[in-house]
Enzyme design. Structure first.
Site, PDB file in Angstrom:
ATOM      1  N   GLU A   1       0.835  -1.197   0.000  1.00 59.62           N
ATOM      2  CA  GLU A   1       0.000   0.000   0.000  1.00 59.62           C
ATOM      3  C   GLU A   1       0.875   1.253   0.000  1.00 59.62           C
ATOM      4  O   GLU A   1       1.993   1.236   0.500  1.00 59.62           O
ATOM      5  CB  GLU A   1      -0.888  -0.031   1.265  1.00 59.62           C
ATOM      6  CG  GLU A   1      -1.804   1.165   1.402  1.00 59.62           C
ATOM      7  CD  GLU A   1      -2.873   0.984   2.492  1.00 59.62           C
ATOM      8  OE1 GLU A   1      -2.791   0.012   3.263  1.00 59.62           O
ATOM      9  OE2 GLU A   1      -3.781   1.832   2.556  1.00 59.62           O
TER      10      GLU A   1
ATOM     11  N   ASN B   1     -12.563  -1.312  -0.592  1.00 59.83           N
ATOM     12  CA  ASN B   1     -11.778  -1.823   0.539  1.00 59.83           C
ATOM     13  C   ASN B   1     -12.408  -1.348   1.837  1.00 59.83           C
ATOM     14  O   ASN B   1     -12.674  -0.150   2.007  1.00 59.83           O
ATOM     15  CB  ASN B   1     -10.340  -1.295   0.482  1.00 59.83           C
ATOM     16  CG  ASN B   1      -9.563  -1.645   1.754  1.00 59.83           C
ATOM     17  OD1 ASN B   1      -9.161  -2.783   1.943  1.00 59.83           O
ATOM     18  ND2 ASN B   1      -9.371  -0.665   2.632  1.00 59.83           N
ATOM     19  N   GLU B   2     -12.647  -2.256   2.720  1.00 58.21           N
ATOM     20  CA  GLU B   2     -13.181  -1.927   4.054  1.00 58.21           C
ATOM     21  C   GLU B   2     -14.279  -0.861   3.953  1.00 58.21           C
ATOM     22  O   GLU B   2     -14.231   0.181   4.608  1.00 58.21           O
ATOM     23  CB  GLU B   2     -12.051  -1.494   5.006  1.00 58.21           C
ATOM     24  CG  GLU B   2     -11.052  -2.625   5.219  1.00 58.21           C
ATOM     25  CD  GLU B   2     -10.110  -2.459   6.411  1.00 58.21           C
ATOM     26  OE1 GLU B   2     -10.042  -1.364   6.981  1.00 58.21           O
ATOM     27  OE2 GLU B   2      -9.446  -3.453   6.758  1.00 58.21           O
TER      28      GLU B   2
ATOM     29  N   TYR C   1      -6.588  -8.954  11.595  1.00 54.25           N
ATOM     30  CA  TYR C   1      -5.237  -8.695  12.096  1.00 54.25           C
ATOM     31  C   TYR C   1      -5.055  -9.355  13.453  1.00 54.25           C
ATOM     32  O   TYR C   1      -5.961  -9.334  14.288  1.00 54.25           O
ATOM     33  CB  TYR C   1      -4.993  -7.185  12.201  1.00 54.25           C
ATOM     34  CG  TYR C   1      -4.755  -6.549  10.844  1.00 54.25           C
ATOM     35  CD1 TYR C   1      -3.516  -6.638  10.229  1.00 54.25           C
ATOM     36  CD2 TYR C   1      -5.772  -5.903  10.160  1.00 54.25           C
ATOM     37  CE1 TYR C   1      -3.283  -6.076   8.983  1.00 54.25           C
ATOM     38  CE2 TYR C   1      -5.552  -5.333   8.910  1.00 54.25           C
ATOM     39  CZ  TYR C   1      -4.295  -5.430   8.332  1.00 54.25           C
ATOM     40  OH  TYR C   1      -4.072  -4.880   7.094  1.00 54.25           O
TER      41      TYR C   1
ATOM     42  N   GLU D   1      -6.249  -9.129   3.707  1.00 52.18           N
ATOM     43  CA  GLU D   1      -5.380  -8.459   4.690  1.00 52.18           C
ATOM     44  C   GLU D   1      -5.330  -9.334   5.925  1.00 52.18           C
ATOM     45  O   GLU D   1      -6.369  -9.610   6.549  1.00 52.18           O
ATOM     46  CB  GLU D   1      -5.903  -7.062   5.051  1.00 52.18           C
ATOM     47  CG  GLU D   1      -5.690  -6.051   3.948  1.00 52.18           C
ATOM     48  CD  GLU D   1      -6.056  -4.617   4.337  1.00 52.18           C
ATOM     49  OE1 GLU D   1      -5.936  -4.260   5.522  1.00 52.18           O
ATOM     50  OE2 GLU D   1      -6.464  -3.874   3.422  1.00 52.18           O
TER      51      GLU D   1
ATOM     52  N   GLN E   1       2.037  -6.100   5.503  1.00 55.81           N
ATOM     53  CA  GLN E   1       2.228  -5.765   4.107  1.00 55.81           C
ATOM     54  C   GLN E   1       3.656  -6.138   3.693  1.00 55.81           C
ATOM     55  O   GLN E   1       4.510  -6.265   4.551  1.00 55.81           O
ATOM     56  CB  GLN E   1       1.966  -4.292   3.871  1.00 55.81           C
ATOM     57  CG  GLN E   1       0.547  -3.885   4.254  1.00 55.81           C
ATOM     58  CD  GLN E   1       0.209  -2.450   3.865  1.00 55.81           C
ATOM     59  OE1 GLN E   1       1.041  -1.702   3.369  1.00 55.81           O
ATOM     60  NE2 GLN E   1      -1.042  -2.054   4.125  1.00 55.81           N
TER      61      GLN E   1
HETATM   62  O1  AHR Z   1      -2.931  -2.452   6.390  1.00 59.87           O
HETATM   63  C1  AHR Z   1      -3.216  -1.214   6.965  1.00 59.87           C
HETATM   64  C2  AHR Z   1      -4.692  -0.846   6.878  1.00 59.87           C
HETATM   65  O2  AHR Z   1      -5.443  -1.778   7.593  1.00 59.87           O
HETATM   66  C3  AHR Z   1      -5.302  -0.898   5.497  1.00 59.87           C
HETATM   67  O3  AHR Z   1      -5.097   0.266   4.784  1.00 59.87           O
HETATM   68  C4  AHR Z   1      -6.752  -1.078   5.803  1.00 59.87           C
HETATM   69  O4  AHR Z   1      -7.433  -1.730   4.762  1.00 59.87           O
HETATM   70  C5  AHR Z   1      -6.754  -1.837   7.109  1.00 59.87           C
HETATM   71  O5  AHR Z   1      -7.607  -1.270   8.042  1.00 59.87           O
END
Ligand code: AHR
Length: 495
Positions: free
Chosen positions: A25, A170-171, A237, A300, A349
């Site tokens: 990103e 995205n999101e 995450y 992600e 990432q």
């Molecule tokens: O990876 C960092 C951020 O985490 C990304 O931009 C977003 O999609 C997520 O919340």
């Protein structure tokens, strides 16, 4: 002693190579001063793209790369990043710094060609328009005469590119517009109508999926738009401090290095939760799509710790230890076991942001423990999942207990069996006794990484974590026995 059972005679789904995908990103040093240094840099590069980084990524066979975000995708205007006059804009979501757009569509697709991976483009839905999306696709993939295809030619590229994967937003439940699932489902169908297949380019359409355990999002999307998509994303995450039932602790993460044993095991428990999450989303999807036609795209995932001290917190730069390596290995084993539905995953990432496989500092580059996990697991790419399980004890702390070992196994196209096994215990080696079935085996090669949970690799210092081989592992009577060090990820190739 732990018993591990591997049966080459029982085969399941194909392990799509794209499970081993990555994400990059425009965030911190995720692109600039890392992957992209510009043609005039003293650092060796091809058209501005760093040669050492590309070589390292080719070595782990990166199959697919998602770009340009993330949340950045939701304020990105692709036209700012093509042609000779690039717009300087503010990267409002990630530190408010200047984004000069010198890395745009051509540069990204050049990077993919240099790495030899498929591009996965994430389009702007939150602040963009269907016209921008349709023109971007026309620009990239149309071979005939048209305003966008002609503009691409003027900008130096005659041949269209092949774009297989296209994410529509995205999101969108968060940084992509704070939408309700019903609203996004309508918007998704609206945008998707203008995602066209030109010539022989066939686009795999990916809708924005849930945040973690938001099963309502998945249910609504599958019900209202399931027939219009090829894939539904999922973001998760791993953060150590909180449990499954609690919301994301954005403001209260732990350090990437210098954590204690309790923190280590809590992190691993959080990572293992991915299994339950995928099962939950699969269960919902099965009701609307019993034939598995819509893929889960885990686009992600990874650990999210505090940013390193004295770095810009908005840049999300974190070190990477054996703990991150164990999280990666558990996650990838889990994706393999759900490869009937999980067809792509993208670690967040790739370079210098969150759980990176590569860190750079000026001309220096280090390969993180997570990098080595991708190296040890690459043999699973495009293989066939086979039966494997472990009979074992639990380990960990009273607060966070986890299984001592974790495994997945697959049969490669060349007939060899690829096994990946993790010893989660921070301090206890395991006597691993493998019972092999389904065919006769005569040889085994074992490579591994292991170390203290806080071990990591630093610039200008000898690596604390690197891949080692175990000498003289013999297969006898279809059994294999060796000691797995504590806090270890191992690859076993059986013949
Ligand atoms: O990876 C960092 C951020 O985490 C990304 O931009 C977003 O999609 C997520 O919340």
């Amino acid at each position: 002693m732990a018993l591990l059972f591997i049966n080459a005679g029982r085969k399941y789904s194909k392990v799509n190579k794209n499970i081993y995908g990555h994400f990059s990103e425009h965030l911190g040093r995720g692109i600039y001063n890392s992957i992209y240094v510009g043609e005039n840099s003293p650092i060796a590069n091809v058209r501005g793209i760093r040669t050492d980084v590309v070589e390292a990524l080719r070595h782990i066979k990166v199959p697919v790369l998602r770009w340009p975000g993330g949340c950045f995708a939701e304020y990105y205007n692709w036209k700012d990043g093509v042609g000779p006059d690039r717009q300087r804009i503010v990267n409002a979501g990630w530190g408010g710094i200047v984004e000069d757009n010198s890395f745009g569509t051509h540069e990204f697709l050049d990077l993919c060609e240099q790495i030899d991976c498929s591009p996965y483009i994430a389009a702007n839905v939150g602040s963009g328009t269907p016209r921008e999306v349709s023109e971007w696709i026309e620009y990239m993939t149309f071979s005939g005469e048209s305003p966008m295809a002609n503009w691409r030619r003027q900008n130096g590229r005659d041949e269209p590119w092949k774009i297989e994967f296209f994410g529509i937003g995205n999101e969108n439940w968060g940084c992509g517009g704070n939408m309700r699932p019903e609203y996004y489902a309508d918007i998704y169908k609206h945008f998707e109508t203008f995602v066209r297949n030109y010539d022989n380019n066939k686009i795999f359409r990916i809708a924005c999926g849930a945040d973690g355990s938001d099963y309502k999002w998945t249910e609504t999307l599958m019900r209202l738009a399931g027939k219009n998509m090829n894939g539904l994303s999922l973001h998760y995450y791993t953060m150590p401090k909180y449990y499954e039932t609690e919301p994301y602790p954005w403001e209260n993460k732990g350090p990437a290095v210098g954590f204690d044993k309790g923190n280590y095991y809590r992190t691993l428990r959080r990572a293992l939760y991915i299994d339950e999450l995928i099962r939950g989303h699969k269960h919902v999807m099965d009701q609307y799509d019993p034939k598995n036609e819509v893929s889960i795209i885990m686009d992600e995932w990874g650990t999210w710790h505090q940013a390193e001290p004295e770095t810009n917190p908005a840049f999300l730069y974190q070190q990477n230890t054996m703990r991150d390596a164990i999280v990666a290995a558990l996650s990838l084993n889990i994706f393999n076991t759900h490869s009937d539905r999980v067809h792509m995953a993208n670690l967040a990432q790739m370079v210098n942001v969150l759980q990176s496989v590569i860190l750079t500092d000026g001309e220096h580059m280090v390969l993180t423990p997570t990098y080595h996990v991708f190296d040890l697991f690459k043999g699973h790419q495009d293989s066939t999942l086979i039966e494997s399980y472990v009979q074992q004890d639990m380990t960990g702390t009273e607060e966070a207990s986890v299984p001592a070992l974790h495994i997945s196994a697959s049969e490669r196209a060349d007939g060899r069996i690829h096994v990946t096994v993790v010893n989660l215990s921070v301090d206890e080696p395991q006597q691993a006794h493998f019972l092999l079935a389904g065919k006769e085996f005569s040889s085994a090669e074992v490579r591994f990484i292991a170390g203290d949970m806080n071990n990591h690799n630093q610039f200008g210092q000898p690596p604390q974590v690197e891949v080692h081989s175990m000498p003289d592992i013999k297969v006898k009577d279809n059994c294999l026995h060796f000691e797995l060090p504590a806090c270890c990820v191992a690859e076993i190739i059986l013949d």
